[in-house]
Write an enzyme that holds these catalytic residues in place. Structure first.
Site, short mmCIF file in Angstrom:
data_model
loop_
_atom_site.label_atom_id
_atom_site.label_comp_id
_atom_site.label_asym_id
_atom_site.label_seq_id
_atom_site.Cartn_x
_atom_site.Cartn_y
_atom_site.Cartn_z
N GLU A 116 45.37 52.41 55.39
CA GLU A 116 45.10 50.70 55.05
C GLU A 116 45.84 49.96 54.13
OE1 GLU A 116 40.08 49.99 56.80
OE2 GLU A 116 40.77 50.67 54.56
N CYS A 129 48.77 46.45 48.26
CA CYS A 129 48.50 47.26 47.41
C CYS A 129 48.31 48.26 49.34
CB CYS A 129 46.72 47.37 47.50
SG CYS A 129 45.54 48.41 46.96
N CYS A 136 41.45 61.86 50.24
CA CYS A 136 41.57 62.15 48.94
C CYS A 136 41.50 63.42 48.53
CB CYS A 136 41.45 60.99 47.55
SG CYS A 136 42.02 60.88 46.41
N CYS A 143 33.51 55.38 44.73
CA CYS A 143 34.61 54.96 45.50
C CYS A 143 34.50 55.74 46.87
CB CYS A 143 36.16 56.02 45.12
SG CYS A 143 37.61 55.60 45.86
N1 SAH Z 1 43.21 57.00 42.86
C1 SAH Z 1 44.07 56.32 42.41
C2 SAH Z 1 44.61 54.80 43.15
C3 SAH Z 1 43.33 54.20 43.95
S1 SAH Z 1 42.42 53.51 43.02
C4 SAH Z 1 43.37 55.87 41.26
O1 SAH Z 1 42.00 56.45 41.18
O2 SAH Z 1 43.55 55.17 40.79
C5 SAH Z 1 42.31 51.91 43.39
C6 SAH Z 1 41.82 51.24 42.88
O3 SAH Z 1 40.22 51.23 42.96
C7 SAH Z 1 40.97 52.80 40.91
O4 SAH Z 1 40.33 52.31 39.66
C8 SAH Z 1 39.68 53.35 41.51
O5 SAH Z 1 39.08 53.27 40.27
C9 SAH Z 1 38.81 51.61 42.03
N2 SAH Z 1 37.88 51.91 42.79
C10 SAH Z 1 37.70 52.75 43.63
N3 SAH Z 1 36.34 52.57 44.21
C11 SAH Z 1 36.54 51.38 43.83
C12 SAH Z 1 34.42 50.71 44.17
N4 SAH Z 1 33.85 51.07 45.21
N5 SAH Z 1 34.82 49.08 43.67
C13 SAH Z 1 35.45 48.93 42.65
N6 SAH Z 1 37.23 49.58 41.88
C14 SAH Z 1 36.63 50.94 43.43
FE1 SF4 Z 2 40.81 59.31 44.81
FE2 SF4 Z 2 38.88 57.07 44.90
FE3 SF4 Z 2 39.14 58.81 42.57
FE4 SF4 Z 2 41.68 57.55 43.17
S1 SF4 Z 2 38.94 56.23 42.58
S2 SF4 Z 2 41.40 59.11 42.55
S3 SF4 Z 2 41.17 56.94 45.48
S4 SF4 Z 2 38.42 59.34 45.28
#
Ligand code: SAH
Ligand code: SF4
Length: 399
Positions: A116, A129, A136, A143
């Site tokens: 996505e 984005c 992952c 997440c």
């Molecule tokens: N893997 C990387 C980048 C992808 S996640 C990382 O973890 O930084 C991008 C952002 O979205 C990260 O800050 C992650 O912690 C946040 N994120 C993930 N799940 C989320 C959720 N359910 N609600 C709000 N933010 C979330």
């Molecule tokens: Fe992976 Fe989601 Fe953790 Fe980012 S926040 S490292 S995408 S599992």
């Protein structure tokens, strides 16, 4: 969160050229590699540098995919290129447009996998984005992507291809022969690596793709407009500063090792102390301005006043130039946490703000189409874990 249907959904309406068998895709190659590939396939060494520059410009400055349209090359040479090469990017399967203008694309990459990509329009600018992996390897418990196993890393072509796809959809390529006007606001002005996957576990491909995005003879985005978000892969941070030089965001989310071990399990490998040290040296190497601390607000888990005070204390102790981005938790089906109340989020933001740090509360965008942070997960890779499993890992028991 709203459950309303998206305003529009086009299925298979944006035709894309799928990679054809046997041809070499030129997208995603570094300049040096592109030159080599041209030479390996018959371009005279003497001409290779000029040809590389010309082809590069067609592909990345003007968004041209068809060799026949590359009119400053001889007809015979264009035909030769067409025989051996292709300019291929991921295929758009669906595009959804949210009530707030956010666009979510589902794109298909080789092997039939889907990732996505989200475009967020803002006043005078717009942020794309992008994803770096299908799934992952990490299993952050809040997440959605974390519930999906890693399928594979994206190639550099697939990463920069997401940017090219969005520029197509936004119709933002300059006319051939002209340059992107740097004084005009751009629809796609910023890139964040905050989609699916951990970008620092796919370092080389992310680096090569971002170098292309920054190239002055191409998409021309300043390194200050590219933000890479990591869960905290400390071992790759110095390289990120040196070899990419983009802005860094850290998924911080907790101020004690005990809580962070659960929310962001990579913390078991690199504890807060070593993470903070790596963050403190990042801006010195990359010349970046401030590190963005991402902090997801989870009711009763990490949102107390004490957490807020600890957070600013840690940032101050390590002398990290920082801004703190508070992210209201976005729920997804089966998610084991709840979003903190607005009052709690505001109280937390005030403590951070009063300590002298900028503390914007991220406005969830595109929620009606599940395009908000952490909600991304490809439909083809449905729930691998049951709710019970997720809750057990989040330390919530089975009740
Ligand atoms: N893997 C990387 C980048 C992808 S996640 C990382 O973890 O930084 C991008 C952002 O979205 C990260 O800050 C992650 O912690 C946040 N994120 C993930 N799940 C989320 C959720 N359910 N609600 C709000 N933010 C979330
Ligand atoms: Fe992976 Fe989601 Fe953790 Fe980012 S926040 S490292 S995408 S599992």
């Amino acid at each position: 969160m709203t459950a309303s249907a998206p305003i529009t959904q086009d299925v298979h309406t944006i035709p894309r050229k799928l990679p054809e068998g046997g041809k070499i895709n030129l997208v995603g190659l570094t300049r040096a590699r592109l030159r080599e590939v041209l030479i390996e396939n018959g371009t005279a060494e003497k001409q290779a540098k000029m040809r590389t520059n010309q082809i590069w410009q067609w592909i990345y400055q003007w968004g041209v995919r068809d060799f026949a349209a590359m009119t400053n090359l001889s007809k015979a040479y264009r035909a030769e290129l067409d025989e051996k090469f292709e300019v291929a990017i991921p295929e758009v399967v669906t595009r959804q447009i949210s009530e707030d203008g956010t666009r979510k694309y589902l794109v298909r990459i080789a092997g039939g996998h889907e990732v996505e990509v989200v475009y967020i329009p803002e006043e005078g600018r717009g942020t794309l984005c992008i994803s770096s992996q299908v799934g992952c390897t990490l299993t952050c418990t809040f997440c959605h992507t974390g519930t999906q196993k890693l399928v594979r890393n994206l190639t550099a072509a697939e990463i920069i291809g997401q940017v090219m796809m969005a520029r197509d959809d936004l119709d933002e390529w300059p006319e051939p022969g002209t340059r992107t006007d740097q004084d005009q606001p751009r629809l796609l002005s910023n890139i964040v690596l905050m989609g699916m996957g951990e970008p620092l576990y796919n370092f080389e491909n992310v680096r090569d793709a971002m170098k292309i995005a920054m190239d002055p003879e191409g998409i021309q985005l300043s390194r200050r407009r590219i933000t890479l978000s990591t869960s905290g892969v400390v071992s790759e941070m110095a390289r990120t500063a040196e070899e990419i030089g983009c802005q860094l965001a850290i998924s911080y989310h907790a101020t004690t090792d005990e809580v962070r071990d659960v929310l962001v399990p990579i913390n078991k490998r690199w504890k807060l102390g070593s993470l903070l040290e790596a963050l403190a040296s990042y801006p010195k190497v990359s010349n970046s301005e401030r590190i963005t601390f991402e902090y997801v607000m989870l009711k009763g888990v990490n949102d107390s006043d004490a957490d807020a005070h600890r957070l600013v204390g840690q940032i101050r102790d390590y002398g990290i130039p920082a801004k703190i981005n508070l992210i209201p938790f976005n729920e997804w089906p089966g998610s084991p946490y709840e979003r903190s109340s607005n009052n709690r989020i505001r109280a937390f933001a005030d403590i951070v703000h009063n300590a002298g740090y900028s503390s914007p509360i991220r406005k969830p965008r595109g929620e009606d189409i599940m395009a908000a942070c952490g909600q991304l997960k490809s439909a083809t890779e449905r729930a691998r874990k049951s709710r019970r499993q997720i809750e057990a890992e989040a330390g919530m028991g089975n009740s």
